[in-house]
Design a protein around this motif. Sequence first.
Motif, PDB file in Angstrom:
ATOM      1  N   GLY A  11       5.864 -11.192  30.212  1.00 42.62           N
ATOM      2  CA  GLY A  11       5.255 -10.529  29.063  1.00 42.62           C
ATOM      3  C   GLY A  11       3.952 -11.257  28.748  1.00 42.62           C
ATOM      4  N   SER A  46       2.189  -2.905  18.101  1.00 43.46           N
ATOM      5  CA  SER A  46       1.128  -2.297  17.284  1.00 43.46           C
ATOM      6  C   SER A  46      -0.270  -2.716  17.734  1.00 43.46           C
ATOM      7  N   GLY A 202      11.718 -13.189  26.566  1.00 44.12           N
ATOM      8  CA  GLY A 202      11.714 -12.193  25.483  1.00 44.12           C
ATOM      9  C   GLY A 202      13.106 -11.919  24.940  1.00 44.12           C
ATOM     10  N   LEU A 310      11.115  -3.414  21.017  1.00 48.93           N
ATOM     11  CA  LEU A 310      12.139  -4.261  20.390  1.00 48.93           C
ATOM     12  C   LEU A 310      11.590  -5.664  20.180  1.00 48.93           C
TER      13      LEU A 310
HETATM   14  C1  LIG Z   1       7.176  -2.491  17.483  1.00 48.06           C
HETATM   15  C2  LIG Z   1       6.509  -3.827  17.647  1.00 48.06           C
HETATM   16  C3  LIG Z   1       5.262  -4.046  17.078  1.00 48.06           C
HETATM   17  C4  LIG Z   1       4.647  -5.288  17.213  1.00 48.06           C
HETATM   18  N1  LIG Z   1       3.377  -5.444  16.745  1.00 48.06           N
HETATM   19  C5  LIG Z   1       2.741  -6.620  16.927  1.00 48.06           C
HETATM   20  C6  LIG Z   1       1.407  -6.775  16.510  1.00 48.06           C
HETATM   21  O1  LIG Z   1       0.775  -5.838  16.050  1.00 48.06           O
HETATM   22  N2  LIG Z   1       0.825  -7.993  16.649  1.00 48.06           N
HETATM   23  C7  LIG Z   1       1.498  -9.067  17.161  1.00 48.06           C
HETATM   24  O2  LIG Z   1       0.931 -10.142  17.204  1.00 48.06           O
HETATM   25  N3  LIG Z   1       2.753  -8.932  17.640  1.00 48.06           N
HETATM   26  C8  LIG Z   1       3.380  -7.729  17.551  1.00 48.06           C
HETATM   27  N4  LIG Z   1       4.633  -7.553  18.035  1.00 48.06           N
HETATM   28  C9  LIG Z   1       5.285  -8.679  18.723  1.00 48.06           C
HETATM   29  C10 LIG Z   1       4.802  -8.813  20.166  1.00 48.06           C
HETATM   30  O3  LIG Z   1       4.854  -7.569  20.833  1.00 48.06           O
HETATM   31  C11 LIG Z   1       5.708  -9.817  20.867  1.00 48.06           C
HETATM   32  O4  LIG Z   1       5.720 -11.007  20.115  1.00 48.06           O
HETATM   33  C12 LIG Z   1       5.238 -10.159  22.268  1.00 48.06           C
HETATM   34  O5  LIG Z   1       4.970  -9.009  23.025  1.00 48.06           O
HETATM   35  C13 LIG Z   1       6.316 -10.999  22.937  1.00 48.06           C
HETATM   36  O6  LIG Z   1       5.952 -11.228  24.265  1.00 48.06           O
HETATM   37  P1  LIG Z   1       6.997 -11.842  25.274  1.00 48.06           P
HETATM   38  O7  LIG Z   1       6.241 -12.147  26.503  1.00 48.06           O
HETATM   39  O8  LIG Z   1       7.743 -12.952  24.609  1.00 48.06           O
HETATM   40  O9  LIG Z   1       8.088 -10.700  25.470  1.00 48.06           O
HETATM   41  P2  LIG Z   1       8.139  -9.480  26.500  1.00 48.06           P
HETATM   42  O10 LIG Z   1       6.861  -8.742  26.553  1.00 48.06           O
HETATM   43  O11 LIG Z   1       9.349  -8.682  26.148  1.00 48.06           O
HETATM   44  O12 LIG Z   1       8.323 -10.189  27.902  1.00 48.06           O
HETATM   45  C14 LIG Z   1       9.514 -10.797  28.308  1.00 48.06           C
HETATM   46  C15 LIG Z   1       9.671 -10.488  29.770  1.00 48.06           C
HETATM   47  O13 LIG Z   1      10.768 -11.211  30.304  1.00 48.06           O
HETATM   48  C16 LIG Z   1      11.338 -10.424  31.321  1.00 48.06           C
HETATM   49  N5  LIG Z   1      12.680 -10.909  31.599  1.00 48.06           N
HETATM   50  C17 LIG Z   1      13.769 -10.856  30.808  1.00 48.06           C
HETATM   51  N6  LIG Z   1      14.824 -11.417  31.418  1.00 48.06           N
HETATM   52  C18 LIG Z   1      14.401 -11.829  32.635  1.00 48.06           C
HETATM   53  C19 LIG Z   1      15.033 -12.478  33.730  1.00 48.06           C
HETATM   54  N7  LIG Z   1      16.328 -12.808  33.716  1.00 48.06           N
HETATM   55  N8  LIG Z   1      14.288 -12.739  34.839  1.00 48.06           N
HETATM   56  C20 LIG Z   1      12.978 -12.400  34.896  1.00 48.06           C
HETATM   57  N9  LIG Z   1      12.342 -11.786  33.880  1.00 48.06           N
HETATM   58  C21 LIG Z   1      13.034 -11.508  32.751  1.00 48.06           C
HETATM   59  C22 LIG Z   1      11.305  -9.019  30.741  1.00 48.06           C
HETATM   60  O14 LIG Z   1      11.425  -8.035  31.735  1.00 48.06           O
HETATM   61  C23 LIG Z   1       9.959  -9.011  30.032  1.00 48.06           C
HETATM   62  O15 LIG Z   1       8.934  -8.464  30.813  1.00 48.06           O
HETATM   63  C24 LIG Z   1       5.291  -6.336  17.917  1.00 48.06           C
HETATM   64  C25 LIG Z   1       6.529  -6.092  18.517  1.00 48.06           C
HETATM   65  C26 LIG Z   1       7.130  -4.855  18.403  1.00 48.06           C
HETATM   66  C27 LIG Z   1       8.436  -4.600  19.091  1.00 48.06           C
END
Ligand SMILES: Cc1cc2nc3c(=O)[nH]c(=O)nc-3n(C[C@H](O)[C@H](O)[C@H](O)COP(=O)(O)OP(=O)(O)OC[C@H]3O[C@@H](n4cnc5c(N)ncnc54)[C@H](O)[C@@H]3O)c2cc1C
Length: 477
Positions: A11, A46, A202, A310
Motif C-alpha cells: 500500500g 478520500s 494494512g 476499509l
Molecule cells: C474511506 C477511507 C477514506 C480515507 N481517507 C483518507 C484521507 O483522505 N487522507 C488520509 O490521509 N488517509 C485517508 N484514509 C486512510 C488511508 O487510506 C490509509 O491510512 C492508507 O491507505 C493505509 O495504507 P497501507 O499501506 O497501510 O494499507 P493498504 O493500502 O491497505 O496496504 C496494505 C497492503 O498489504 C497487503 N497485504 C495484506 N496482507 C498481506 C500478506 N499476507 N502478504 C502480502 N501482502 C499483504 C494488502 O494486499 C495491501 O495491498 C482513508 C481510508 C479510508 C478507508
Amino acid sequence: MHVDVLIIGGGVIGCAIARQLTRYRLRVALLEREVEVGFGASKANSGIIHGGHHTAADTLKGRLEWAGNQLWDALCAELGFGFKRTGELTVALSPEEAPTLEQLLRNGEAKGIAGLEIWDRERTLATEPNLTPNVVAALYAPATGVVNPYEACFGLAESAVRNSLHLMTGSPVVGLAALEDGWLVRTPDSEITTRFVINAAGLYADRVADLAGVRTFSIHPRKGEEYLLDKRLRGLVQRVIFPCPTPVSKGILVIPTFDGTIMVGPTAHSTEDRADRTTTAAGGDEVFAAVQQLAPGISARDCIAEFAGLRAVADGGDFVIGPTAKRGFINVAGIQSPGLTAAPAIAVMVTEILHDEGLPLILKDDFAPTLPKPVHFASLSTAAQIALAAKERRYSRLVCRCETVTEGEVVDAIARGARTLDGVKFRTRAGMGRCQGGFCTARCMEVLARELSIPFTAVTKHGGASWIVRERNEELP
Ligand SMILES: Cc1cc2nc3c(=O)[nH]c(=O)nc-3n(C[C@H](O)[C@H](O)[C@H](O)COP(=O)(O)OP(=O)(O)OC[C@H]3O[C@@H](n4cnc5c(N)ncnc54)[C@H](O)[C@@H]3O)c2cc1C
C-alpha cells in the motif's frame, strides 16, 4: 534470495518505506499479495492530504500527520502525481458548533501550523458561494491538499523499482520464522531470508504479526463509502469542505478531487468483514443527506461511481509503529486515516527505527529521485495532440472517449506496471468518466491482452477471479 529489509504490503505505506530505503545501499524486497500495488485502502480513500489540525498532538498519528503533510510538495515534484493544495474549510452550521472551530484552531496552532483562520459567515460564503446559507462560521486551513492516492502509490513503487527494489506482486506472505540473525519469509512459491521484516500489511497486519508470534494488537476494520459526482458539478467548491467532526470520524466531506470531479463521503462504520467493499443504499442516503447540509446543490442523481474502503483501525485508534519483542520484526500497523497524509513521514520514521536497530544506512550515489513524466493527451494543446498523433500512431487511437485517453497512454501504463483494467484505469483515467467504462473496457482489454501476451479471457478487473469475459462453454444450453 537474501535481503536486508523485506516489506510486507504494497500500500502507500509499504511503497513509501520501500522508496525511502532505496536511497541507501541496501537490498530491499517488497511482497504484495495482490496482483498490483495500491489495491487496498490506498486506492479507496478520500485522497486528502490533511491539514494537521484534526488530530491530537499527543498521538503518533497527530505528530506524523503534520510532518507528512509538509513532505508532499517535494514528493509530487519528483514523482509527478496529481497533487494540489486546495485548502480546507471546516464549517459550523450552528452557534453551538462554533467552539469546535476554536478548539481545532488551538490544536493546529499548538502544532505550529501556520495560516489557520476563523472566517465569519460573510467571508465564508463570499469565498465558497455554493455552501449552505446556514453556515455560521468556518475554520480555514491553507495547508490541506488533494492527491490522486493511487498515482502516488504507483509512483512510489515505480521509483523504488527503478532504484533497485525487488518488487514481488501476487506474493502473499504465509509464513514467518525467526532465525538467529533475521527472518525466513515464506510465500506459496518462494522463501526469502532477511535481516529485518516491516509489517505494513494494512487490514491484515495483526494476522501477519500473528505469523511472526508478536501480535500485541487487533485490527478492527471501519468501512467508508465514497460517491463520485458527474463533471457537471466541477467547481461547486474549491476547497475541501468538512463539517464539525464527531468522535469517530472527521465527518462526511465534499472533496474537489485533483482531477476536478467532486467526491462526497466517507461513511465510518465498523465491520467484522475485512473483504466487504460494498456500497449500500443506506450508506448513500447517509452521505447525500450529510453533504446536502453543507452544499444543497449536490444531488444523488449526479453520482456516476461509488466505492468503499476499509480503514485498518488498531486497538486504541493510534498508529502502531515500532520494533517488537522479536528482534528484526517491525510493525507499521493500524494506519487508518490520516495514514495517506502521514505516509512520507512514516517512511522516514521507519528508516530511523531500522538505523536504531542496527541497520547501517549509507546513501547511494546513483539514487534517481524523479520519474519520466507520462503523456497526458487530454491536457495537451490541440496542436501538440495533432503533432503527437502524427508522430506516433498509438496516440491517434482514442481508447476512452469520456476522458480522452489514447492507446499510447494505455501501452505506457502497462509498461509501467499495470496488469489489470483497474491498473490501467487508475494510471490513465480510462473508465473513470461519465460512461464508467461502457465504451473503453473492451478496448483496454484488447490492449492489455496484446501487450501482456495473454488471452482476452485472462484479463481481469483487479486480479484473482475478477474476469470480465469467459471462454464460451459449448456444453451450456
Ligand atoms: C474511506 C477511507 C477514506 C480515507 N481517507 C483518507 C484521507 O483522505 N487522507 C488520509 O490521509 N488517509 C485517508 N484514509 C486512510 C488511508 O487510506 C490509509 O491510512 C492508507 O491507505 C493505509 O495504507 P497501507 O499501506 O497501510 O494499507 P493498504 O493500502 O491497505 O496496504 C496494505 C497492503 O498489504 C497487503 N497485504 C495484506 N496482507 C498481506 C500478506 N499476507 N502478504 C502480502 N501482502 C499483504 C494488502 O494486499 C495491501 O495491498 C482513508 C481510508 C479510508 C478507508
